[in-house]
Design a protein around this motif. Structure first.
Motif, mmCIF file in Angstrom:
data_model
loop_
_atom_site.group_PDB
_atom_site.id
_atom_site.type_symbol
_atom_site.label_atom_id
_atom_site.label_comp_id
_atom_site.label_asym_id
_atom_site.label_seq_id
_atom_site.Cartn_x
_atom_site.Cartn_y
_atom_site.Cartn_z
ATOM 1 N N PRO A 146 -69.984 91.191 44.928
ATOM 2 C CA PRO A 146 -69.642 92.707 44.939
ATOM 3 C C PRO A 146 -70.386 93.392 43.798
ATOM 4 O O PRO A 146 -70.816 94.522 43.859
ATOM 5 C CB PRO A 146 -68.104 92.692 44.737
ATOM 6 C CG PRO A 146 -67.687 91.346 45.345
ATOM 7 C CD PRO A 146 -68.635 90.315 44.956
ATOM 8 N N VAL A 147 -70.484 92.522 42.726
ATOM 9 C CA VAL A 147 -71.057 93.306 41.528
ATOM 10 C C VAL A 147 -72.576 92.561 41.089
ATOM 11 O O VAL A 147 -72.311 91.460 41.011
ATOM 12 C CB VAL A 147 -70.147 93.219 40.038
ATOM 13 C CG1 VAL A 147 -70.926 93.890 39.025
ATOM 14 C CG2 VAL A 147 -68.953 94.068 40.678
ATOM 15 N N LYS A 148 -73.723 93.139 40.792
ATOM 16 C CA LYS A 148 -74.811 92.583 40.495
ATOM 17 C C LYS A 148 -75.482 93.292 39.188
ATOM 18 O O LYS A 148 -75.633 94.381 39.189
ATOM 19 C CB LYS A 148 -75.837 92.654 41.929
ATOM 20 C CG LYS A 148 -77.174 92.079 41.422
ATOM 21 C CD LYS A 148 -77.363 90.781 41.595
ATOM 22 C CE LYS A 148 -78.785 90.266 41.163
ATOM 23 N NZ LYS A 148 -78.801 88.820 41.223
ATOM 24 N N LEU A 149 -75.609 92.434 38.334
ATOM 25 C CA LEU A 149 -76.241 93.222 37.184
ATOM 26 C C LEU A 149 -77.569 92.384 36.916
ATOM 27 O O LEU A 149 -77.809 91.106 36.589
ATOM 28 C CB LEU A 149 -75.537 92.539 35.998
ATOM 29 C CG LEU A 149 -73.822 92.983 36.027
ATOM 30 C CD1 LEU A 149 -73.089 92.294 34.781
ATOM 31 C CD2 LEU A 149 -73.484 94.576 36.194
ATOM 32 N N ASP A 150 -78.625 93.214 37.226
ATOM 33 C CA ASP A 150 -80.065 92.901 36.622
ATOM 34 C C ASP A 150 -80.485 93.459 35.525
ATOM 35 O O ASP A 150 -81.190 94.306 35.201
ATOM 36 C CB ASP A 150 -80.763 93.504 37.768
ATOM 37 C CG ASP A 150 -80.731 92.871 39.105
ATOM 38 O OD1 ASP A 150 -80.551 91.688 39.330
ATOM 39 O OD2 ASP A 150 -81.083 93.540 40.308
#
Length: 490
Positions: A473-477
């Motif tokens: 659900p959450v993607k931190l690049d």
């Protein structure tokens, strides 16, 4: 015999006197009723609050209409019926556009219409249905202390030759350096021939440096600029104040459905902005001040729909506010965006800008790219709060690349156009991303991308939910574990 003649004569005289008395007492009472009706309208409508009744969608105009019993509607019908009688001058406080020789036969009637507006100061001006296809007019200025009541069948169209240059542009209705204006449009149509204009400033309603203005049930369509403009361009005041627009539609305008430049105590409620196209930004609603000294204070946008605009549904482009500017306070409540480029977009907030924009119970459906987007919004700038917001079936463009927000329903990033030292100052509470399309290329619910020099910080994501995504659900690049600590995910 003489005595009988006298008796008959006296009897006839009494009968005639009685008829005369009844006839004119009825006329007087009718005038008293319309005076009372208009007084009630003034007291009840000036607040601009919509009815609490059940709302039904009127597909013919794309706006919700009140189906509950509405006393004001009956009063307006009474006003229309009486005002459209042969004797159109009801009393000293009520005027009829017909009294100024304006009939609406498709000929240019600017002079007569303006005379009627000037004469209506402190009074009520009733505009009956046109005799032909429409009233045709150049720019009209609405003076202070004026109330306009339109028949529901009225069409007012601008001529095709309004001035377009930025220094001297003309609009259809100009409310400038004015106050205490009440427009009850009753779903009347106000329009231009959009194809006649190549600029961006020929608006339908321009509210400029004015206060205490109410516009209810207006259709502002096909302009060469905005349906509604609210600002302070070359005006005596540096803002508009106490402005209410309710139950209105802005359709197929060239630049914006609604532009807000500088305002305090602004309410936009139960309105629809749709099909905007022609010149940038092409948004349904755009809040975009021109300079740091503009004002965005106590602005409420609620129960509104923005659909099928070439640009953003709701855009907040506050790129001119810095540490010198007053704090922003904007609330967006129960609003919906359908089939726009982006549903809700906040762009280019500077370091030092202050205040809060809150989004409560807002939904974005079928956006071409992201449902909710932040582009180059400094973490040391205006705060954004999202509560119970949802993006549904985003990325209708089917683009697979990360660049340009294609892969996330909620997206925070640094734009190449506006480099920042940091991005963020955002809170997400109980938000949701939903994918129902099997062929969707949305990969994740929410993502934060550090792709340039900016560091993401001041971001909190609480109880974020997603359904139907291909990734988490959450993607931190982000660049490192150190910067990841600036983002709280719970």
């Amino acid at each position: 015999m003489k005595r009988i003649g006298w008796i008959v004569a006296i009897g006839l005289l009494l009968v005639i006197s009685g008829i005369y008395y009844l006839r004119f007492s009825n006329i007087d009472s009718s005038n008293e009723r319309i005076e009372d009706s208009l007084s009630i309208m003034d007291s009840k409508e000036i607040s601009g609050s919509p009815s609490d009744g059940k709302l039904l969608k009127d597909s013919s105009i794309g706006v919700e209409t009140d189906s509950s019993p509405n006393k004001n509607s009956e009063i307006e019908k009474s006003a229309i019926t009486i005002a459209d009688n042969k004797s159109s001058k009801l009393n000293s406080d009520t005027l009829n556009l017909r009294d100024f020789g304006v009939v609406g036969n498709g000929n240019n009637e600017t002079i007569g219409f303006q005379k009627a507006l000037n004469a209506s100061v402190g009074k009520v001006l009733f505009i009956p249905k046109q005799q032909g296809k429409y009233y045709l007019t150049r720019q009209l200025r609405i003076p202070s202390n004026t109330k306009l009541v339109f028949d529901s069948n009225v069409i007012v169209q601008a001529t095709d030759d309004l001035k377009q240059d930025h220094a001297n542009f003309e609009v259809l209705f100009r409310i400038e350096n004015a106050n205490n204006i009440n427009i009850q449009a009753n779903n009347a149509l106000f329009r231009m021939n959009k194809s006649a204009y190549s600029g961006e400033h020929n608006h339908i309603f321009m509210i400029n440096g004015s206060s205490k203005v109410l516009i209810n049930k207006a259709r502002a369509n096909n302009s060469g600029g905005d349906g509604f403009y609210i600002g302070a361009y070359k005006s005596n005041k540096k803002l508009c104040e106490d402005i209410t627009i309710t139950n209105s539609v802005a359709d197929n305008n060239r630049r914006q459905g609604v532009s807000v430049i500088s305002a305090k105590n602004l309410l936009i409620d139960h309105c629809v902005f749709k099909n905007t196209s022609g010149t940038s930004p092409q948004s349904g609603l755009d809040i975009e001040p021109n300079k740091y000294s503009d004002i965005l204070e106590n602005i409420v946008i609620k129960n509104c729909k923005s659909q099928e605009n070439a640009g953003r549904g709701f855009m907040f482009a506050i790129s001119s506010f810095d540490s010198r500017s007053k704090a922003v306070s904007i609330n967006v409540e129960n609003c919906q965006a359908y089939d726009n480029y982006v549903g809700f977009a906040s762009v280019y907030f500077l370091d030092g800008s202050r205040g809060t924009i809150s989004f409560d119970n807002c939904k974005a459906y079928r956006s071409k790219y992201s449902g909710f987007l932040e582009a180059s919004c400094s973490s040391d700038g205006i705060k954004k709060i999202y509560r119970n917001c949802e993006a549904i079936n985003s990325n209708q463009s089917r683009d697979k690349s990360q660049k340009g927000s294609y892969a996330s329903s909620f997206y925070i990033f640094e734009s190449d156009r506006q480099p920042r030292r940091s991005i963020g100052n955002s809170v997400f509470e109980n938000c949701k991303s939903t994918v129902q399309d099997k062929n969707s290329n949305i990969l994740r619910g929410i993502s934060v991308l550090e792709k340039g020099n900016a560091i993401a910080k001041g971001i909190t994501i609480n109880n974020f939910q997603s359904k139907g995504h291909k990734e988490l659900p959450v993607k931190l690049d982000v660049k490192s574990s150190i910067t990841a600590k600036n983002i709280q995910v719970r």
